[in-house]
Design an enzyme around this catalytic site. Structure first.
Site, PDB file in Angstrom:
ATOM      1  N   ARG A  53       1.287  -0.878  -0.084  1.00 53.09           N
ATOM      2  CA  ARG A  53       0.446  -0.247  -0.357  1.00 53.09           C
ATOM      3  C   ARG A  53       0.801   0.800   0.305  1.00 53.09           C
ATOM      4  O   ARG A  53       0.299   2.387  -0.117  1.00 53.09           O
ATOM      5  CB  ARG A  53      -0.881   0.549   1.486  1.00 53.09           C
ATOM      6  CG  ARG A  53      -1.871  -1.054   0.493  1.00 53.09           C
ATOM      7  CD  ARG A  53      -2.857  -0.970   2.510  1.00 53.09           C
ATOM      8  NE  ARG A  53      -4.124  -1.851   2.259  1.00 53.09           N
ATOM      9  CZ  ARG A  53      -5.353  -1.255   2.525  1.00 53.09           C
ATOM     10  NH1 ARG A  53      -4.971  -1.150   4.109  1.00 53.09           N
ATOM     11  NH2 ARG A  53      -6.110  -1.783   2.585  1.00 53.09           N
ATOM     12  N   LYS A 218     -16.982 -17.654   3.823  1.00 54.69           N
ATOM     13  CA  LYS A 218     -17.641 -17.555   4.561  1.00 54.69           C
ATOM     14  C   LYS A 218     -18.361 -17.151   3.401  1.00 54.69           C
ATOM     15  O   LYS A 218     -18.058 -16.393   2.353  1.00 54.69           O
ATOM     16  CB  LYS A 218     -17.351 -16.853   5.627  1.00 54.69           C
ATOM     17  CG  LYS A 218     -17.728 -17.118   6.534  1.00 54.69           C
ATOM     18  CD  LYS A 218     -16.903 -16.224   7.635  1.00 54.69           C
ATOM     19  CE  LYS A 218     -18.409 -15.798   8.717  1.00 54.69           C
ATOM     20  NZ  LYS A 218     -18.136 -14.871   9.129  1.00 54.69           N
ATOM     21  N   GLY A 374      -7.783  -9.270   0.205  1.00 49.83           N
ATOM     22  CA  GLY A 374      -6.326  -9.895   0.902  1.00 49.83           C
ATOM     23  C   GLY A 374      -5.744 -11.157   0.702  1.00 49.83           C
ATOM     24  O   GLY A 374      -4.392 -11.116   0.226  1.00 49.83           O
ATOM     25  N   GLY A 397     -12.113  -5.357   2.170  1.00 45.41           N
ATOM     26  CA  GLY A 397     -13.282  -4.506   2.364  1.00 45.41           C
ATOM     27  C   GLY A 397     -13.646  -3.625   1.629  1.00 45.41           C
ATOM     28  O   GLY A 397     -15.049  -3.337   0.717  1.00 45.41           O
TER      29      GLY A 397
HETATM   30  C1  3PG Z   1      -8.558  -1.838   5.740  1.00 49.42           C
HETATM   31  O1  3PG Z   1      -6.788  -2.373   5.928  1.00 49.42           O
HETATM   32  O2  3PG Z   1      -9.466  -2.132   6.166  1.00 49.42           O
HETATM   33  C2  3PG Z   1      -8.557  -0.212   5.791  1.00 49.42           C
HETATM   34  O3  3PG Z   1      -7.366  -0.023   5.518  1.00 49.42           O
HETATM   35  C3  3PG Z   1      -9.544   0.296   6.003  1.00 49.42           C
HETATM   36  O4  3PG Z   1      -9.745  -0.147   7.946  1.00 49.42           O
HETATM   37  P1  3PG Z   1     -10.468  -0.357   8.944  1.00 49.42           P
HETATM   38  O5  3PG Z   1     -11.298  -1.742   7.829  1.00 49.42           O
HETATM   39  O6  3PG Z   1      -9.841  -0.631   9.638  1.00 49.42           O
HETATM   40  O7  3PG Z   1     -11.453   0.563   8.391  1.00 49.42           O
END
Ligand code: 3PG
Ligand code: MG
Length: 416
Positions: A53, A218, A374, A397
């Protein structure tokens, strides 16, 4: 000849015309306040274990410095609950940032608002960088507090949002701050532009056949994305732990494989909708099975709908690999989110590795491929295919919500 000249000049001018707001902006003598997503994993010695990132934000930072502007970086790290915490300090990133931006002067402010931050931002010279302390040390960040956003906004002349990974959060620095800048002084950075462009291409401009490969543990995490993809994709490959809920919905015997009983009905509905819409859902015909969820488990293979009692599917089997690879091979657009098995364990790695290779091969034959989330990103990195797919998303996310069809607050704020 005349005709050729004419064509190429048209091409050139249209390219110039479509240059992005960020690329055409001259940052000379401007202080650019960039929201980055430097939420990177750190080990117990506070060393960065994956800098993807940070690296992804470098071209945006470079362009501003090269123009003769200065850069103020703001980010969150982790989910601190009680204000400043050593573990979540962004100071741990400074040394690595210096390595990645060799030659640049980088300062660190112990706070993201307040006198020190304000003074350091004010003193910043062209081509210098200031990294602010973790935004989430203030509860106001996650609450989307207006006054907090306004204070942050005062630090810079231009606001650049390059935090695609956090674009699904309606926080002060992502969604609220933009309104404190005039329209010509708020924009996406190069990373955000690239992410949005490739996601849009897949979602709204895909060349068919379009195959979505959805995996992971899931079903419940992936229902919305599956529903949305039923209107976009020609084929949906379902692998990973979530496949067994679908196999059970079809009447299969899945042993002690992962199953979300309360989602069996949803899985059935998704399959019925797919049939009605002419979308082909591919489930793994066979699985690598294990007697326990452990790297040292005894393994075998079995039809995915006839797994013996006491055994569980932890990877897709050889026939599934062949079948899935054939679908991927004839695809022109590929979206991949979620692994095919427990690829962290050597015995259950083959399926995910095979799919990664198939996606890379299809890309070299002309398909557009986007990998996000991820685990699937970790897989393409681990197996050496990250440079062989069209785009690797920095969003987990955020990417998922984008493909669920939601408008992301961080993106909407810039567009308004
Ligand atoms: C992530 O890695 O999902 C983003 O940086 C957002 O972080 P968070 O899920 O803690 O809001
Ligand atoms: Mg997250």
């Amino acid at each position: 000849m005349r005709c050729n000249y004419h064509l190429s000049s048209v091409k050139l001018s249209s390219k110039k015309f479509s240059m992005s707001k960020f690329s055409s902006y001259d940052f000379k003598d401007q202080k650019a306040l960039i929201r980055v997503d430097f939420n990177v994993p750190l080990n117990e010695k506070y060393e960065i274990t994956d800098d993807t990132r940070i690296k992804a934000a470098i071209p945006t930072i470079r362009k501003i410095l090269d123009d003769g502007g200065s850069v103020i970086l703001m980010s969150h790290l982790g989910r601190p609950k009680d204000g400043p915490t050593e573990k979540y300090s962004l100071k741990h990133l400074v040394i690595h940032l210096r390595k990645l931006l060799q030659g640049a002067t980088i300062f660190f402010a112990n706070d993201c608002i307040g006198d020190e931050a304000r003074q350091m931002a004010r003193d910043l010279e062209p081509e210098e960088i200031l990294l602010l302390e973790n935004l989430r040390f203030y509860k106001e960040e996650e609450k989307g507090d207006e006054a907090f956003a306004e204070k942050l906004g005062k630090l810079g002349d231009v606001y650049v949002n390059d935090a695609f990974g956090t674009a699904h959060r309606a926080h002060a620095s992502t969604a609220v701050i933009a309104k404190f800048f005039p329209v010509n002084k708020r924009m996406f950075g190069l990373l955000m532009e690239g992410e949005v462009k490739s996601a849009e291409k897949v979602l709204h401009n895909s060349e068919k056949p379009f195959t979505a490969i959805i995996g992971g543990a899931k079903v419940s995490d992936k229902i919305l994305i599956l529903e949305n993809l039923l209107d976009k994709a020609s084929d949906i490959i379902i692998g990973g732990g979530m496949a067994y809920t679908f196999l059970k919905a079809m009447g299969g015997k899945i042993g002690k494989s992962l199953c979300e009983e309360e989602r069996i009905g949803t899985a059935d509905e998704i399959m019925k909708k797919a049939t009605a819409k002419g979308v082909c859902i591919h489930l793994p015909p066979d699985s690598i099975i294990a007697d326990k969820f452990e790297a040292t488990a005894d393994t075998s293979d079995a039809p995915s709908n006839n797994i013996p009692d006491g055994w569980m599917g932890l990877d897709i089997g050889p026939n599934a690999c062949d079948q899935f690879c054939n679908v991927i091979k004839r695809s022109k657009t590929i979206l991949w989110n979620g692994p095919m098995g427990v690829f962290e364990m050597e015995k259950f790695r083959h399926g995910t590795k095979t799919i990664a290779k198939a996606v890379a091969d299809a890309t070299s034959s002309g398909a557009f491929s986007l990998v996000g989330g991820g685990d699937s990103v970790a897989a393409v990195n681990q197996f050496g295919y990250a440079n062989k797919v069209s785009y690797v998303s920095t969003g987990g996310g955020a990417m998922l919500e984008y493909f669920e069809g939601k408008e992301l607050p961080g993106i909407a704020a810039i567009k308004q």
